[in-house]
Motif scaffolding. Structure first.
Motif, mmCIF file in Angstrom:
data_model
loop_
_atom_site.group_PDB
_atom_site.id
_atom_site.type_symbol
_atom_site.label_atom_id
_atom_site.label_comp_id
_atom_site.label_asym_id
_atom_site.label_seq_id
_atom_site.Cartn_x
_atom_site.Cartn_y
_atom_site.Cartn_z
ATOM 1 N N MET A 171 42.934 -12.751 29.986
ATOM 2 C CA MET A 171 44.048 -12.320 30.360
ATOM 3 C C MET A 171 44.860 -12.122 28.600
ATOM 4 S SD MET A 171 43.184 -11.406 33.767
ATOM 5 C CE MET A 171 45.345 -11.412 34.484
ATOM 6 N N GLY A 172 45.479 -11.056 29.159
ATOM 7 C CA GLY A 172 46.883 -10.735 27.953
ATOM 8 C C GLY A 172 48.390 -11.917 27.689
ATOM 9 N N CYS A 173 48.250 -13.214 28.606
ATOM 10 C CA CYS A 173 49.901 -13.703 28.616
ATOM 11 C C CYS A 173 49.177 -15.122 29.020
ATOM 12 C CB CYS A 173 50.917 -13.333 28.671
ATOM 13 S SG CYS A 173 51.270 -13.163 31.015
ATOM 14 N N ASN A 218 50.676 -15.356 32.906
ATOM 15 C CA ASN A 218 51.183 -15.161 34.752
ATOM 16 C C ASN A 218 49.712 -14.872 34.608
ATOM 17 O OD1 ASN A 218 53.699 -15.225 34.871
ATOM 18 N ND2 ASN A 218 53.398 -12.307 34.419
ATOM 19 N N GLY A 219 48.400 -14.864 33.473
ATOM 20 C CA GLY A 219 46.809 -14.746 33.894
ATOM 21 C C GLY A 219 46.815 -15.426 34.352
ATOM 22 N N CYS A 236 43.273 -8.154 32.304
ATOM 23 C CA CYS A 236 44.683 -7.451 32.903
ATOM 24 C C CYS A 236 45.035 -5.719 32.182
ATOM 25 C CB CYS A 236 45.912 -8.300 32.788
ATOM 26 S SG CYS A 236 46.571 -8.256 31.186
ATOM 27 N N PRO A 237 46.304 -5.085 33.456
ATOM 28 C CA PRO A 237 46.436 -3.922 32.754
ATOM 29 C C PRO A 237 47.565 -4.097 31.090
ATOM 30 C CG PRO A 237 47.527 -4.096 34.391
ATOM 31 C CD PRO A 237 46.829 -5.321 34.055
ATOM 32 N N THR A 238 47.727 -5.488 30.986
ATOM 33 C CA THR A 238 49.179 -5.990 29.922
ATOM 34 C C THR A 238 50.119 -4.961 29.957
ATOM 35 O OG1 THR A 238 48.422 -3.390 28.039
ATOM 36 C CG2 THR A 238 46.727 -5.202 28.236
ATOM 37 N N CYS A 239 50.753 -5.648 29.613
ATOM 38 C CA CYS A 239 52.239 -5.391 29.717
ATOM 39 C C CYS A 239 53.231 -6.303 28.612
ATOM 40 C CB CYS A 239 52.855 -6.138 30.729
ATOM 41 S SG CYS A 239 53.204 -7.451 31.804
ATOM 42 N N ARG A 288 54.285 -8.639 28.410
ATOM 43 C CA ARG A 288 54.082 -10.220 28.121
ATOM 44 C C ARG A 288 52.994 -10.217 26.815
ATOM 45 N NH1 ARG A 288 55.367 -9.532 33.132
ATOM 46 N NH2 ARG A 288 58.154 -10.079 34.371
ATOM 47 N N CYS A 289 52.258 -9.595 27.346
ATOM 48 C CA CYS A 289 50.848 -9.419 26.307
ATOM 49 C C CYS A 289 50.520 -9.799 24.608
ATOM 50 C CB CYS A 289 49.909 -8.053 26.028
ATOM 51 S SG CYS A 289 48.308 -7.989 25.594
ATOM 52 N N GLU A 300 47.296 -14.706 37.754
ATOM 53 C CA GLU A 300 46.725 -12.876 37.993
ATOM 54 C C GLU A 300 45.563 -13.305 37.856
ATOM 55 O OE1 GLU A 300 48.283 -10.188 36.141
ATOM 56 O OE2 GLU A 300 50.682 -11.080 36.471
HETATM 57 S S1 SF4 Z 1 48.625 -11.007 32.682
HETATM 58 FE FE1 SF4 Z 1 50.727 -10.926 31.490
HETATM 59 S S2 SF4 Z 1 50.227 -9.018 29.838
HETATM 60 FE FE2 SF4 Z 1 48.697 -9.266 31.148
HETATM 61 S S3 SF4 Z 1 49.488 -7.847 32.145
HETATM 62 FE FE3 SF4 Z 1 49.859 -9.928 33.661
HETATM 63 S S4 SF4 Z 1 51.643 -10.231 32.596
HETATM 64 FE FE4 SF4 Z 1 51.252 -8.606 31.901
#
Ligand code: SF4
Length: 358
Positions: free
Chosen positions: A299-301, A304-305, A266-269, A271-272, A308
């Protein structure tokens, strides 16, 4: 998605099949002076280890030919002699045992010498690559517009095809390169339309770094997505090994070849929960040598990881201390962040994820 596929004739360079529906070949080129023989052999071996299937070798002078001959004997993959200006040097390459020779229609003239080369190529069943490039088509320092470059690259290539065919040589691979993406794409579209020979694609003099990589990837991908292209070489002001790695990666991301697991992340945000860039770098080091072609998500979280990255065969979503390993969006198990990658590799190496289902 089913990609269009241009019908090309099939060529064989030793055991390597090019065109006619065969997998797109990854080509590389030695950067060492072949007279530094031991380092050339080492570079060649490194290229083959990276997955290079055809290695081009520059023969700038007669004195390089004996080294080329020795290199043929050492090489586990077919070699292509790269010759400019001189038909007699190209003939010497054939005499040395070259299974394929690249000649440049921009700086090699027609005439008796060319006919002798054609005859010898035919007798020795050598595959001749007609490789035009934008650096050698201007005459008397003239400045050419983009349209003129495209026209000249394609017409010089097609003229040479006709000349060789007239001499009975039909073991040809063709293609034209420019340092411009649009010129390269346009010239090869014309060549592809006008002949049935396999096409070698790449961009020349790309430069270094990300821009160079983007140039190569843009032109090569555009053509391959149109079904044009049977062999590729990525040219970079970088190591020859890196060129091969990028060439393979382009084919893999287009879904044309499968070499290693594919990592999506993921591009991170906000929530990472981890340093994802570092984790992905580590994952690439540990996963790319594995065989098979599974899609692995990093994935960073945990929120949602997994959702997504539902299309991934297997993935990790990181939490504050614990990560979840998931398969096709569904939780498999919780593990500590620190052990997550090792746990994923353990599962990958298990019978359920042997890579054969990718
Ligand atoms: S997986 Fe989580 S940390 Fe990564 S972009 Fe989606 S919401 Fe943000």
């Amino acid at each position: 998605m089913i990609l269009p596929q241009r019908r090309s004739k099939q060529m064989k360079i030793e055991n390597l099949v090019v065109g006619g529906g065969a997998p797109v070949v990854v080509e590389g080129m030695l950067k060492q002076d072949i007279k530094k023989f031991d380092t050339s052999v080492e570079e060649l071996r490194n290229l083959v280890r990276e997955g290079c299937e055809l290695v081009r070798v520059a023969l700038p002078t007669r004195s390089t030919v004996p080294f080329f001959k020795k290199l043929i004997a050492e090489s586990p993959v077919p070699l292509m002699a790269d010759v400019h200006f001189s038909w007699s040097l190209a003939r010497e390459a054939i005499a040395s045992g070259a299974p394929s020779v690249r000649v440049n229609p921009g700086n090699m003239r027609r005439g008796g010498e060319m006919r002798r080369f054609a005859k010898e190529a035919q007798d020795a069943k050598v595959v001749v690559r007609i490789g035009a490039n934008s650096g050698s088509i201007a005459e008397n320092n003239e400045r050419l517009s983009a349209d003129e470059v495209v026209k000249r690259l394609s017409s010089r290539t097609l003229d040479f095809i006709k000349l060789f065919e007239d001499e009975g040589v039909t073991t040809l691979i063709v293609g034209a390169k420019s340092s411009s993406v649009s010129e390269t794409v346009s010239a090869n579209r014309i060549i592809a339309r006008e002949c049935e020979y396999p096409i070698h694609i790449g961009v020349t003099a790309t430069g270094a770094g990300k821009m160079a990589l983007l140039k190569s990837a843009s032109a090569i991908s555009t053509l391959l997505l149109e079904g044009i292209g049977d062999t590729v070489r990525v040219s970079l002001t970088d190591t020859s090994e890196e060129e091969v790695r990028i060439g393979r990666q382009i084919l893999q991301v287009l879904g044309l070849r499968r070499f290693s697991p594919e990592i999506i992340s993921c591009p991170t945000c906000g929530r990472c929960k981890v340093d994802l860039q570092r984790v992905v770098e580590e994952a690439e080091k540990r996963l790319f040598p594995l065989p098979g072609w599974l899609k692995i998500a990093i994935m960073g979280c945990v929120v949602n990881g997994p959702g997504e990255a539902r299309e991934a065969d297997l993935g990790i979503a990181y939490g504050v201390k614990k990560a979840v390993i998931f398969a096709k969006g569904k939780k498999v198990k919780y593990v500590s962040n620190i052990s997550a990658l090792s746990e994923l590799i353990k599962i990958l190496n298990g019978s359920n994820f042997d890579g054969s289902k990718g």
